[in-house]
Motif scaffolding. Sequence first.
Motif, PDB file in Angstrom:
ATOM      1  N   ALA A 180      60.043  65.560  42.515  1.00 22.57           N
ATOM      2  CA  ALA A 180      60.039  67.489  41.641  1.00 22.57           C
ATOM      3  C   ALA A 180      58.676  67.835  42.634  1.00 22.57           C
ATOM      4  O   ALA A 180      58.145  67.315  43.061  1.00 22.57           O
ATOM      5  N   PRO A 221      60.655  65.541  34.074  1.00 23.56           N
ATOM      6  CA  PRO A 221      60.162  66.546  33.867  1.00 23.56           C
ATOM      7  C   PRO A 221      59.201  67.726  32.894  1.00 23.56           C
ATOM      8  O   PRO A 221      58.750  67.701  33.801  1.00 23.56           O
ATOM      9  N   HIS A 269      63.024  70.324  40.350  1.00 22.66           N
ATOM     10  CA  HIS A 269      63.098  69.262  40.221  1.00 22.66           C
ATOM     11  C   HIS A 269      64.270  69.575  40.248  1.00 22.66           C
ATOM     12  O   HIS A 269      65.293  70.066  40.451  1.00 22.66           O
TER      13      HIS A 269
END
Length: 161
Positions: free
Chosen positions: A51, A110, A127
């Motif tokens: 990420a 996430p 991501h």
Amino acid sequence: MRELHVVDACELASAYAAAHYAVVLDGDVIAFRVGEHAGDVEAYWAARRYAFITAWNPASRPLSEEANNLADGRLVARIEGLDLVFHPAWASDHDRQWRESGWLVADLDPTVLDALATEFGQAGALHWEHGEPVRLRMLLARPPDCGELPSVEWLQPPVED
């Protein structure tokens, strides 16, 4: 929680998707892009998922370097509190006229990424799962007049006409 006031969410998503991203791993600068596989990053640094997040310029409003650095320090403390490995990274436009510092984080869930991005007033974050193309997660609703943007996920319900 910060409320984002974005003039043109579609234009913003297009700019984020077209941006150049890079991370520093073991002293080497490694580039990655939305919609592309980040094989060089993954070869250098094995993780299940990756990420990119920044705390700079919340709500897409330019702040001073001092204010951005203070926000960045708070973001680092939050990431450290999650006990995750992360490395310095940044995003810039094609001409390098705009640049924002951030962090590439390994194995950040996430939903936690989305919560952090929201907490720090960000309209989007990157991501991807190992072996998959980099995706842009927009924390905004897709405007009705916005065409399809490959590799962009709109996380809010669409805006009604």
